[in-house]
Design a protein around this motif. Structure first.
Motif, PDB file in Angstrom:
ATOM      1  N   ASP A 259      -1.973  -6.828  -5.864  1.00 23.64           N
ATOM      2  CA  ASP A 259      -3.099  -5.851  -5.607  1.00 23.64           C
ATOM      3  C   ASP A 259      -2.890  -4.678  -6.619  1.00 23.64           C
ATOM      4  N   PRO A 260      -3.584  -4.961  -7.748  1.00 22.24           N
ATOM      5  CA  PRO A 260      -3.200  -4.052  -8.865  1.00 22.24           C
ATOM      6  C   PRO A 260      -3.688  -2.692  -8.360  1.00 22.24           C
ATOM      7  N   SER A 261      -4.851  -2.403  -7.996  1.00 21.14           N
ATOM      8  CA  SER A 261      -5.248  -1.217  -7.764  1.00 21.14           C
ATOM      9  C   SER A 261      -4.380  -0.431  -6.492  1.00 21.14           C
ATOM     10  N   ARG A 262      -3.773  -1.009  -5.670  1.00 18.26           N
ATOM     11  CA  ARG A 262      -3.001  -0.524  -4.805  1.00 18.26           C
ATOM     12  C   ARG A 262      -1.584  -0.321  -5.499  1.00 18.26           C
ATOM     13  N   ALA A 263      -1.242  -0.995  -6.458  1.00 18.87           N
ATOM     14  CA  ALA A 263      -0.074  -0.734  -7.427  1.00 18.87           C
ATOM     15  C   ALA A 263      -0.448   0.336  -8.146  1.00 18.87           C
ATOM     16  N   GLN A 264      -1.445   0.648  -8.649  1.00 11.23           N
ATOM     17  CA  GLN A 264      -2.011   1.960  -9.353  1.00 11.23           C
ATOM     18  C   GLN A 264      -1.572   3.022  -8.500  1.00 11.23           C
ATOM     19  N   HIS A 265      -2.132   2.956  -7.333  1.00 12.72           N
ATOM     20  CA  HIS A 265      -2.012   4.019  -6.335  1.00 12.72           C
ATOM     21  C   HIS A 265      -0.543   4.418  -6.052  1.00 12.72           C
ATOM     22  N   MET A 266       0.344   3.574  -5.948  1.00 11.70           N
ATOM     23  CA  MET A 266       1.651   3.630  -5.651  1.00 11.70           C
ATOM     24  C   MET A 266       2.292   4.164  -6.893  1.00 11.70           C
ATOM     25  N   LEU A 267       1.935   3.689  -8.078  1.00 11.49           N
ATOM     26  CA  LEU A 267       2.648   4.649  -9.177  1.00 11.49           C
ATOM     27  C   LEU A 267       2.243   5.712  -9.207  1.00 11.49           C
TER      28      LEU A 267
END
Lengths: 265, 373
Positions: B208-216
């Motif tokens: 889930d790239p967008s959630r990964a972005q948020h987590m980063l």
């Protein structure tokens, strides 16, 4: 080797890491069936005993039981009639664990898991599973490793000479020398002497370093026995080892992990 | 067997060298005093010979002046250093020393000088009594001059010692602050936490790239806040809470459904100033000892509110609680964080701040800080 029969169990408490590990395994080893994914140490032991998979991927830090504790329990409880699974530990950063595993040569994978490294583990596992005769030795090998991984008797902080046990509303003082054995129950430790049994609110883990390791031997995950009170160790028809005590009728089971203590000289 | 004599040796050497290092400044003090007195003797001889026109010659006057001056210096300054060392002598006994020392020095100085220049002591005394007023004035001036020299030197020494002490005190405070900062940094950016978070990120990028972005983003916010706030002396509650939010956000991604949390910061308290990193160790403690090892996980609630004049910060969890079987301070890794919070509160506010850990019902721990305004 009939690859389609191979099954693995993954125990990892962080859902994304569990998912990622399963994905990576599917990618690198499509024939391996992931039988179950559990998120704590207690379920890991239950599921492993129920499903009897060939490979276990155990996280070290899990709620309920650590990966190491779960492996220990499995080694004690594993039925004789099926081969002991190969265990791979998965850990993020744990200096102690890393050193211990390297010495004991249990395979381990570091998180974040990298495909190239995981592939090496897969190849190692495949090689070992291919050699059927070695599988029978796996339990012996793991037992040997668990023995080396067991915390060495810690530096004697202060040795207990008296056990203070609450009985009703009085505190009974029990000289340690009179204790025949300590037995872990759910939240307490049962202190057994020739005449009495009393519960103390502590854990075996905390109690062990305070006792003389030459006087009290651990013979099971939950049992510490006073060596001088052991009458004999006997093996029943199914091969299970137990010790008989001098002043008590009951006999105490000895787990595989500690069976080496009773080999004849 | 071997280390013991070695230790004794070092002790022996230490005490010997400390004696030397005490004796050396005393000797130096005495020599400086002696040089000053010699200079003074020459001035006195010049004054007597050329201003007062007394005595036969400069050389004779110089010898008399030197004899009296040196003997009084050896008597008075020598006794002072032997009796009181480098410390400032008590005033009355010191004046007593002068009253006794000066006539003795005068008498014996005269005797010594008369031997050297071959003039009978009566002659010297006679010359002196002829010019009694001038000699009394001279004596008083000389006494004043010496006293002034002496007191100003003592004063200077005292000031220098004070400056030295102040300097080492400041250095000690700075060292402590640095150590606390280092400890904080180490405590916050714990490798286990960092690697596990990175492993989660790695897994999430594919899922889930967008959630990964948020987590980063949260990891960046957390790292930045941790690094900047451990350097600052004060921060605002709003900043502290954003840091907690990032941290809990990361932990809830990692723990999934096992962790839920809520943060309550009233608008009126957003700009309120607090020392940084007071709440963080409490949350870490709740996670480490309460929730991470509990199979079902639980909830963390962080609340800031005013109770009368004092600010109350509460971290409540529903974890394993204060299990008497595993006392919190004994569990590995704990204790340090909480002890740190306790020490910092004590250092900043003394008895006016409080910190308590009490059991939550039905399970878990309530950690509470109160900070005076």
């Amino acid at each position: 080797m009939n690859a389609s029969n191979l099954r693995a169990l993954v125990a990892e408490d962080e859902p994304i890491l569990a998912y990622a590990l399963v994905q990576a395994l599917n990618r690198l080893w499509p024939d391996l069936q992931i039988g179950a994914v559990v998120d704590n140490g207690v379920a890991a032991v239950q599921e492993a005993l129920a499903q009897r998979p060939d490979i276990l991927f155990f996280d070290i830090k899990m709620p309920g039981k650590t990966g190491l504790e779960a492996a220990h329990e499995l080694a004690e409880e594993w039925p004789e009639d099926s081969p002991f699974p190969l265990i791979v530990f998965v850990t993020a950063y744990d200096q102690y664990a890393l050193e211990a595993f390297e010495q004991a040569a249990v395979d381990y994978v570091l998180k974040p898991v990298n495909d190239a490294r995981l592939l090496k583990t897969v190849e190692r596992l495949q090689a070992r599973l291919g050699q059927d005769k070695e599988r029978g030795d796996e339990l012996e090998r793991v037992l040997g490793q668990l023995r080396t991984l067991m915390p060495a008797p810690p530096a004697a902080t202060e040795r207990l000479s008296m056990i203070r046990a609450a009985v009703g509303n009085q505190i009974r003082l029990i000289p340690v020398n009179e204790v025949l054995y300590f037995e872990a129950t759910d939240k307490y430790v049962n202190v057994v002497t020739a005449e009495s049994e009393s519960l103390i609110r502590t854990s075996l883990k905390e109690l062990t370093p305070q006792l003389d390791p030459n006087q009290f031997w651990q013979i099971h995950r939950g049992t510490l026995v006073n060596v001088s009170c052991i009458h004999a160790a006997t093996r029943d028809e199914s091969g299970k080892l137990s010790v008989k005590l001098r002043n008590r009728p009951e006999s105490l089971p000895v787990s595989r992990v500690f069976a080496h203590l009773f080999r004849q000289m | 067997m071997r280390p013991e004599p070695a230790t004794e040796n070092t002790i022996g050497m230490n005490s010997a060298s400390s004696k030397m290092s005490r004796a050396r400044p005393l000797l130096r003090q005495f020599l400086i005093g002696f040089a000053l007195i010699t200079l003074l003797n020459i001035i006195i001889a010049i004054v007597i010979t050329y201003l007062m026109h007394v005595g036969r010659s400069f050389l004779q006057n110089l010898v008399i002046s030197m004899c009296i001056g040196w003997i009084s210096d050896i008597l008075i300054d020598g006794s002072r250093l032997i009796l009181w060392g480098p410390k400032r002598p008590p005033l009355l006994p010191f004046i007593g020393l002068w009253i006794v020392g000066i006539p003795i020095a005068q008498k014996s100085g005269n005797a010594l000088a008369s031997k050297i220049i071959g003039v009978p002591t009566e002659r010297i005394d006679a010359v002196r009594s002829e010019n009694a007023v001038a000699f009394i004035v001279l004596t008083i001036l000389v006494c004043f001059f010496i006293s002034f020299l002496f007191w100003s030197r003592m004063k200077l020494q005292k000031l220098m010692a004070e400056a030295e002490a102040e300097k080492s005190r400041a250095a000690a405070i700075e060292r402590q602050a640095m150590q606390a900062q280092l400890q904080l940094l180490q405590a916050q950016i714990e490798p286990h936490m960092l690697f596990n978070t990175l492993a989660n990120l790695q897994g999430m990028i594919a899922m889930d790239p967008s959630r990964a972005q948020h987590m980063l983003d949260q990891l960046i916010l957390y790292l930045r806040a941790t690094l900047s706030s451990s350097r600052a002396d004060v921060t605002t509650l709003a900043h502290e809470f954003s840091l907690l939010e990032a941290y809990l956000g990361l932990m809830s991604v990692r723990m999934g459904a096992r962790l839920s949390y809520s943060l309550q910061l009233p608008d009126a308290l957003r700009q309120r100033q607090v020392p940084p990193m007071l709440l963080q160790p409490l949350i870490e403690n709740a996670l480490k000892h309460g929730l991470e090892s509990k199979i079902d996980g639980g909830h963390i609630e962080v609340v800031a509110r005013m109770a009368g004049d004092a600010l109350t910060l509460t971290v409540t969890d529903t974890g394993l609680g204060l299990d008497p079987l595993v006392p919190a301070p004994k569990a590995p890794g704990s204790g340090v964080g909480l002890a740190n919070v306790r020490e910092r509160l004590q250092a900043l506010y003394g008895e006016r701040a409080t910190f308590s850990l009490i059991p939550n019902t039905p399970a878990g721990v309530i950690a509470q800080l109160t900070i005076p305004s």
